[in-house]
Motif scaffolding. Sequence first.
Motif, PDB file in Angstrom:
ATOM      1  N   LEU A 102       0.833  -1.199   0.000  1.00  0.00           N
ATOM      2  CA  LEU A 102       0.000   0.000   0.000  1.00  0.00           C
ATOM      3  C   LEU A 102       0.870   1.253   0.000  1.00  0.00           C
ATOM      4  CD1 LEU A 102      -3.146   0.571   2.222  1.00  0.00           C
ATOM      5  CD2 LEU A 102      -1.467   2.371   1.899  1.00  0.00           C
ATOM      6  N   GLU A 105       2.462   2.232  -3.254  1.00  0.00           N
ATOM      7  CA  GLU A 105       1.555   2.733  -4.283  1.00  0.00           C
ATOM      8  C   GLU A 105       1.270   4.226  -4.142  1.00  0.00           C
ATOM      9  OE1 GLU A 105      -0.304   1.283  -6.880  1.00  0.00           O
ATOM     10  OE2 GLU A 105       0.997  -0.479  -6.730  1.00  0.00           O
ATOM     11  N   LEU A 126      -4.753   5.658   1.019  1.00  0.00           N
ATOM     12  CA  LEU A 126      -5.119   4.989  -0.225  1.00  0.00           C
ATOM     13  C   LEU A 126      -6.287   5.707  -0.892  1.00  0.00           C
ATOM     14  CD1 LEU A 126      -4.768   2.638  -2.189  1.00  0.00           C
ATOM     15  CD2 LEU A 126      -6.266   1.270  -0.698  1.00  0.00           C
ATOM     16  N   MET A 130      -6.564   7.834  -4.666  1.00  0.00           N
ATOM     17  CA  MET A 130      -7.555   7.614  -5.721  1.00  0.00           C
ATOM     18  C   MET A 130      -8.107   8.923  -6.283  1.00  0.00           C
ATOM     19  SD  MET A 130      -7.715   4.339  -5.978  1.00  0.00           S
ATOM     20  CE  MET A 130      -7.382   2.824  -5.059  1.00  0.00           C
ATOM     21  N   ASP A 151     -13.332   2.586  -5.132  1.00  0.00           N
ATOM     22  CA  ASP A 151     -12.022   2.171  -5.630  1.00  0.00           C
ATOM     23  C   ASP A 151     -11.104   1.751  -4.485  1.00  0.00           C
ATOM     24  OD1 ASP A 151     -12.879   2.750  -8.184  1.00  0.00           O
ATOM     25  OD2 ASP A 151     -11.881   4.708  -8.271  1.00  0.00           O
ATOM     26  N   THR A 152     -11.207   2.430  -3.352  1.00  0.00           N
ATOM     27  CA  THR A 152     -10.380   2.091  -2.184  1.00  0.00           C
ATOM     28  C   THR A 152     -10.717   0.698  -1.671  1.00  0.00           C
ATOM     29  OG1 THR A 152     -10.185   4.422  -1.548  1.00  0.00           O
ATOM     30  CG2 THR A 152      -9.801   2.773   0.179  1.00  0.00           C
ATOM     31  N   LYS A 155      -9.492  -1.970  -4.163  1.00  0.00           N
ATOM     32  CA  LYS A 155      -8.043  -2.180  -4.132  1.00  0.00           C
ATOM     33  C   LYS A 155      -7.620  -2.938  -2.884  1.00  0.00           C
ATOM     34  CE  LYS A 155      -5.559  -1.027  -6.768  1.00  0.00           C
ATOM     35  NZ  LYS A 155      -4.945  -1.764  -7.901  1.00  0.00           N
ATOM     36  N   GLU A 158      -8.430  -6.541  -3.453  1.00  0.00           N
ATOM     37  CA  GLU A 158      -7.492  -7.137  -4.409  1.00  0.00           C
ATOM     38  C   GLU A 158      -6.194  -7.533  -3.723  1.00  0.00           C
ATOM     39  OE1 GLU A 158      -4.671  -5.500  -8.023  1.00  0.00           O
ATOM     40  OE2 GLU A 158      -6.686  -4.635  -7.806  1.00  0.00           O
ATOM     41  N   TRP A 159      -5.638  -6.623  -2.933  1.00  0.00           N
ATOM     42  CA  TRP A 159      -4.368  -6.909  -2.262  1.00  0.00           C
ATOM     43  C   TRP A 159      -4.516  -7.989  -1.193  1.00  0.00           C
ATOM     44  CZ3 TRP A 159      -3.049  -1.048  -1.588  1.00  0.00           C
ATOM     45  CH2 TRP A 159      -2.551  -0.547  -2.799  1.00  0.00           C
TER      46      TRP A 159
END
Length: 280
Positions: A102, A105, A126, A130, A151-152, A155, A158-159
Motif C-alpha cells: 500500500l 503505491e 489509499l 484515488m 475504488d479504495t 483495491k 485485491e491486495w
Amino acid sequence: SVKCKLRLDLRRPMNGDGFGIGWYDEPRAQGCIFTSTLPAWSNLNLQRLAEKIKSRLVFAHVRATTGETATSESNCHPWQFGNLMWMHNGEIAGFDRIKRRLQNELREEVYLSIQGTTDSEHAFALFLNMLDNPEGRVEFSYRELRQAMLDTIAKLNEWLDEAGVTSISLLNFAVTDGQSVVCTRYITSAEKEAASLFYSSGSEFRSEADSGQYRMAKANKREDVVVVASEPLTYERSDWLAIPTNTLIVITPKLNVHLSPIRDKYWNPARQQRTGSDSA
C-alpha cells in the motif's frame, strides 16, 4: 463509548482509547480537529468545547485500539488532509501483509502525510491516492468521493486476496469535504453482517424539555438534519433506519440521502433484503 449494544468485537467492552472530533466553521474552508487519548467521558475539555462550538457538519469518533497499535493522538480518528476528513470503524484483517505494498503505491505527498501507524489512516491515504490532486483542492463532488471510496475498497480486497488473507475485514469508512459525506457499511464476507450503521433524518435533532432525551423531529417533509451513527443515539426506534450490509450511503450538500449497494464478489442480495426488512 460505554453503552454500545451492537459491538461485534467482544474483546473490548468499551471504546476508551481516545476520541476525536472534527468540524467545519464554514463551507470550503479547512476544518478543525480535536483529539485526545483520554476516554471521552473523562475529558473536561471535550465538555467545554461541546457547549460552545457550533457547526453544520461534525465528525466524531470514539476509539478502541486494534492490531496492537499505540494509544496516541496521531492514531486517533478523524484524520485530515486539506479539507478532507476520514474515520473508520472496524479493522483491515492481515493489514501487516499488505502495508508495504500500500505504501509503495502512494504518491509522495500522500505518503508523507501519514503520521500514525493504524490501518485506518493508511486506508485514508489509499483513498487520497484515488483522487486527482486532493492537496490542491477545497471542494469535491459527492460522485467523486463516492467513486474513490469504491475504488479504495476494491483495491484493498485485491491486495488482501493476493496476500492470501482469509480473515474478515470490517470496513465502515466515513469521509467528508465539509459539504458532502460518504460512508460505508462493509464486510469481506458474503454471509456475515457488517458492523452496525444507522441513519436518521428530519427537520431538527433536539432534546425534549421534560426528559432531556434527544429525538429527531419531523415537522415537515424537508431533511434539514442527517445523523449517521454506529448505533442509534436515541430510544425512538422509528427515528433510525439500519443501513444494509455492504452498502454505501451518500449525503449531498443539499442533504439528500442516497443508498446504493456495493456490488462486488461479497454482494449478497438476499442478505441485503433481510437487513432492509429488519430496518423498515
